[in-house]
Design a protein around this motif. Sequence first.
Motif, PDB file in Angstrom:
ATOM      1  N   LEU A  12      -6.118   5.584   0.804  1.00  0.00           N
ATOM      2  CA  LEU A  12      -7.506   5.567   1.264  1.00  0.00           C
ATOM      3  C   LEU A  12      -8.417   5.699   0.049  1.00  0.00           C
ATOM      4  N   GLY A  13      -9.338   4.734  -0.107  1.00  0.00           N
ATOM      5  CA  GLY A  13     -10.246   4.759  -1.252  1.00  0.00           C
ATOM      6  C   GLY A  13      -9.925   3.625  -2.207  1.00  0.00           C
ATOM      7  N   ALA A  14     -10.911   3.239  -2.997  1.00  0.00           N
ATOM      8  CA  ALA A  14     -10.701   2.153  -3.960  1.00  0.00           C
ATOM      9  C   ALA A  14     -11.533   2.383  -5.217  1.00  0.00           C
ATOM     10  N   GLY A  15     -11.770   3.656  -5.544  1.00  0.00           N
ATOM     11  CA  GLY A  15     -12.522   3.999  -6.744  1.00  0.00           C
ATOM     12  C   GLY A  15     -11.582   4.226  -7.929  1.00  0.00           C
ATOM     13  N   GLY A  16     -12.123   4.883  -8.943  1.00  0.00           N
ATOM     14  CA  GLY A  16     -11.360   5.133 -10.159  1.00  0.00           C
ATOM     15  C   GLY A  16     -10.105   5.955  -9.919  1.00  0.00           C
ATOM     16  N   ALA A  17     -10.191   6.919  -9.006  1.00  0.00           N
ATOM     17  CA  ALA A  17      -9.038   7.788  -8.734  1.00  0.00           C
ATOM     18  C   ALA A  17      -7.859   6.966  -8.212  1.00  0.00           C
ATOM     19  N   VAL A  18      -8.154   5.990  -7.368  1.00  0.00           N
ATOM     20  CA  VAL A  18      -7.087   5.154  -6.803  1.00  0.00           C
ATOM     21  C   VAL A  18      -6.573   4.154  -7.838  1.00  0.00           C
ATOM     22  N   ALA A  20      -7.028   0.937   1.801  1.00  0.00           N
ATOM     23  CA  ALA A  20      -8.123   0.858   2.778  1.00  0.00           C
ATOM     24  C   ALA A  20      -9.330   1.593   2.221  1.00  0.00           C
ATOM     25  N   ASN A  21     -10.471   0.947   2.278  1.00  0.00           N
ATOM     26  CA  ASN A  21     -11.693   1.540   1.739  1.00  0.00           C
ATOM     27  C   ASN A  21     -12.867   1.287   2.670  1.00  0.00           C
ATOM     28  N   ARG A  22     -13.821   2.235   2.658  1.00  0.00           N
ATOM     29  CA  ARG A  22     -15.053   2.064   3.433  1.00  0.00           C
ATOM     30  C   ARG A  22     -15.688   0.708   3.108  1.00  0.00           C
ATOM     31  N   THR A  23     -15.786   0.402   1.799  1.00  0.00           N
ATOM     32  CA  THR A  23     -16.263  -0.909   1.368  1.00  0.00           C
ATOM     33  C   THR A  23     -15.034  -1.790   1.157  1.00  0.00           C
ATOM     34  N   ALA A  24     -14.752  -2.664   2.129  1.00  0.00           N
ATOM     35  CA  ALA A  24     -13.490  -3.420   2.113  1.00  0.00           C
ATOM     36  C   ALA A  24     -13.334  -4.282   0.859  1.00  0.00           C
ATOM     37  N   ASP A  25     -14.428  -4.876   0.388  1.00  0.00           N
ATOM     38  CA  ASP A  25     -14.377  -5.761  -0.804  1.00  0.00           C
ATOM     39  C   ASP A  25     -13.746  -5.082  -2.005  1.00  0.00           C
ATOM     40  N   LYS A  26     -14.090  -3.796  -2.174  1.00  0.00           N
ATOM     41  CA  LYS A  26     -13.584  -3.072  -3.348  1.00  0.00           C
ATOM     42  C   LYS A  26     -12.068  -2.915  -3.263  1.00  0.00           C
ATOM     43  N   ALA A  27     -11.573  -2.671  -2.053  1.00  0.00           N
ATOM     44  CA  ALA A  27     -10.121  -2.554  -1.855  1.00  0.00           C
ATOM     45  C   ALA A  27      -9.449  -3.889  -2.141  1.00  0.00           C
ATOM     46  N   GLY A  84      -7.440   9.162  -1.493  1.00  0.00           N
ATOM     47  CA  GLY A  84      -8.037   9.112  -2.829  1.00  0.00           C
ATOM     48  C   GLY A  84      -9.530   8.858  -2.759  1.00  0.00           C
ATOM     49  N   THR A  85     -10.129   9.090  -1.577  1.00  0.00           N
ATOM     50  CA  THR A  85     -11.591   8.958  -1.465  1.00  0.00           C
ATOM     51  C   THR A  85     -12.244  10.261  -1.908  1.00  0.00           C
ATOM     52  N   ALA A  86     -13.548  10.177  -2.105  1.00  0.00           N
ATOM     53  CA  ALA A  86     -14.289  11.379  -2.477  1.00  0.00           C
ATOM     54  C   ALA A  86     -14.790  12.114  -1.229  1.00  0.00           C
ATOM     55  N   ALA A  87     -14.334  11.673  -0.042  1.00  0.00           N
ATOM     56  CA  ALA A  87     -14.847  12.269   1.200  1.00  0.00           C
ATOM     57  C   ALA A  87     -14.538  13.768   1.282  1.00  0.00           C
ATOM     58  N   LEU A 119     -14.260  15.874  -1.104  1.00  0.00           N
ATOM     59  CA  LEU A 119     -15.163  16.580  -2.024  1.00  0.00           C
ATOM     60  C   LEU A 119     -16.462  16.942  -1.331  1.00  0.00           C
ATOM     61  N   GLN A 120     -16.905  16.018  -0.465  1.00  0.00           N
ATOM     62  CA  GLN A 120     -18.163  16.235   0.256  1.00  0.00           C
ATOM     63  C   GLN A 120     -17.921  16.999   1.556  1.00  0.00           C
ATOM     64  N   GLY A 121     -16.658  17.434   1.778  1.00  0.00           N
ATOM     65  CA  GLY A 121     -16.336  18.186   2.981  1.00  0.00           C
ATOM     66  C   GLY A 121     -16.328  17.323   4.233  1.00  0.00           C
ATOM     67  N   GLU A 122     -16.285  15.995   4.037  1.00  0.00           N
ATOM     68  CA  GLU A 122     -16.355  15.074   5.177  1.00  0.00           C
ATOM     69  C   GLU A 122     -14.975  14.626   5.615  1.00  0.00           C
ATOM     70  N   ALA A 123     -14.813  14.432   6.933  1.00  0.00           N
ATOM     71  CA  ALA A 123     -13.564  13.887   7.451  1.00  0.00           C
ATOM     72  C   ALA A 123     -13.726  12.377   7.590  1.00  0.00           C
ATOM     73  N   LEU A 124     -12.637  11.635   7.359  1.00  0.00           N
ATOM     74  CA  LEU A 124     -12.659  10.194   7.583  1.00  0.00           C
ATOM     75  C   LEU A 124     -12.350   9.954   9.050  1.00  0.00           C
ATOM     76  N   ASP A 125     -12.882   8.873   9.571  1.00  0.00           N
ATOM     77  CA  ASP A 125     -12.641   8.545  10.966  1.00  0.00           C
ATOM     78  C   ASP A 125     -11.392   7.655  11.033  1.00  0.00           C
TER      79      ASP A 125
HETATM   80  P1  ATR Z   1     -13.436   8.272  -8.010  1.00  0.00           P
HETATM   81  O1  ATR Z   1     -13.456   7.914  -9.460  1.00  0.00           O
HETATM   82  O2  ATR Z   1     -13.288   9.740  -7.726  1.00  0.00           O
HETATM   83  O3  ATR Z   1     -12.465   7.462  -7.224  1.00  0.00           O
HETATM   84  P2  ATR Z   1     -15.597   6.601  -7.074  1.00  0.00           P
HETATM   85  O4  ATR Z   1     -15.203   5.507  -8.003  1.00  0.00           O
HETATM   86  O5  ATR Z   1     -17.037   6.918  -6.877  1.00  0.00           O
HETATM   87  O6  ATR Z   1     -14.931   7.983  -7.494  1.00  0.00           O
HETATM   88  O7  ATR Z   1     -14.922   6.283  -5.656  1.00  0.00           O
HETATM   89  C1  ATR Z   1     -15.116   7.101  -4.567  1.00  0.00           C
HETATM   90  C2  ATR Z   1     -14.269   6.580  -3.410  1.00  0.00           C
HETATM   91  O8  ATR Z   1     -14.429   7.428  -2.273  1.00  0.00           O
HETATM   92  C3  ATR Z   1     -14.646   5.193  -2.957  1.00  0.00           C
HETATM   93  O9  ATR Z   1     -13.495   4.553  -2.475  1.00  0.00           O
HETATM   94  C4  ATR Z   1     -15.629   5.499  -1.806  1.00  0.00           C
HETATM   95  O10 ATR Z   1     -15.779   4.472  -0.871  1.00  0.00           O
HETATM   96  P3  ATR Z   1     -16.832   3.256  -1.156  1.00  0.00           P
HETATM   97  O11 ATR Z   1     -16.179   2.379  -2.168  1.00  0.00           O
HETATM   98  O12 ATR Z   1     -17.000   2.600   0.151  1.00  0.00           O
HETATM   99  O13 ATR Z   1     -18.078   3.908  -1.672  1.00  0.00           O
HETATM  100  C5  ATR Z   1     -14.952   6.671  -1.189  1.00  0.00           C
HETATM  101  N1  ATR Z   1     -15.831   7.543  -0.407  1.00  0.00           N
HETATM  102  C6  ATR Z   1     -16.727   8.435  -0.867  1.00  0.00           C
HETATM  103  N2  ATR Z   1     -17.302   9.105   0.144  1.00  0.00           N
HETATM  104  C7  ATR Z   1     -16.762   8.631   1.284  1.00  0.00           C
HETATM  105  C8  ATR Z   1     -16.930   8.928   2.666  1.00  0.00           C
HETATM  106  N3  ATR Z   1     -17.798   9.856   3.066  1.00  0.00           N
HETATM  107  N4  ATR Z   1     -16.184   8.233   3.556  1.00  0.00           N
HETATM  108  C9  ATR Z   1     -15.318   7.298   3.154  1.00  0.00           C
HETATM  109  N5  ATR Z   1     -15.100   6.975   1.859  1.00  0.00           N
HETATM  110  C10 ATR Z   1     -15.814   7.634   0.945  1.00  0.00           C
END
Ligand code: ATR
Length: 279
Positions: free
Chosen positions: A128-134, A152-159, A195-198, A200-206
């Motif tokens: 889950l996620g497609a940022g730098g961590a992934v 799988a990523n919120r923004t599908a294009d990035k994945a 691997g999302t930042a969700a 970190l923000q205390g958020e749950a993914l759906d």
């Molecule tokens: P990092 O280097 O920690 O991976 P990043 O490059 O900013 O940081 O990537 C953050 C990731 O967490 C992305 O995949 C982001 O999804 P988007 O590409 O759609 O932005 C994901 N992310 C952050 N907050 C999220 C949330 N509340 N729900 C779902 N995905 C989240």
Amino acid sequence: MPDCYAVVGDPIAHSKSPLIHRLFAEQTGQDMVYEAIRIDRARPFAPAMGALVRQGYRGFNVTVPHKLAAHDLANTLTPRAQRAGAVNTLVVEADGSLTGDNTDGIGLVQDITELVGLPLTGRRLLILGAGGAVQGVLEPLLAERPAALHIANRTADKAQRLAEAFADLAGETALSAGGLDKLKQLDTFDVIINGTAASLQGEALDLPIHLLAPDGLAYDMMYGKAPTPFLRWAERVQPAAERRDGLGMLVCQAAAAFEIWRGVRPNAETTLAQVRQKL
Ligand code: ATR
């Protein structure tokens, strides 16, 4: 004078790395010092690092938000740091030049395959996620030859772009990508890595409730004192599955960095238990 190392980041005050490396040094009898140094995220990274190199530091761990800057700063990159697009470990060479490496992915793989004890070969993996961590962990995960790896990523294009960038390393693995909103159409996975930042923000993914196999593993690359929202979700929908946070990955990536610097391999499992106790 013992050799000096440091972790650099911003914020850095709560970093567990000094504790982890002190435990490694005690365990392996290495005479060294390891500090946490804040490099202001608003300031240029290169001059701050140059000053530390001139002070005589022998190596660095690099954490948020400087991993990309460290990648750009390094004079030489290991192939895995090139693929990761980020550097978490710097070695100061005898001539003062910097070699950049990335041990995050091998740390994650070691934690799952050795400490948790779950082989990834032939398994169905969901990231889950497609940022730098992934991006930082995809190469070592693919090297384990899972049957499938879906990003799988919120923004599908990035994945999608990430899957395309790693397609040449997929081998027999069915590498695919899509949006978080399309997960309900997919089969159950053996391992789900958040691997999302969700968190970190205390958020749950759906996430759909069928997603995790009963003998599977839910793994959050984040960690904290309390279980992350993702791990609480896993407990609710699939209580039989294993759950792990990213503290094991942190200890294992540190062990790999320690070995690069000192040439001796600390025992990550023993150290993880000690660090967990102090958390
Ligand atoms: P990092 O280097 O920690 O991976 P990043 O490059 O900013 O940081 O990537 C953050 C990731 O967490 C992305 O995949 C982001 O999804 P988007 O590409 O759609 O932005 C994901 N992310 C952050 N907050 C999220 C949330 N509340 N729900 C779902 N995905 C989240």
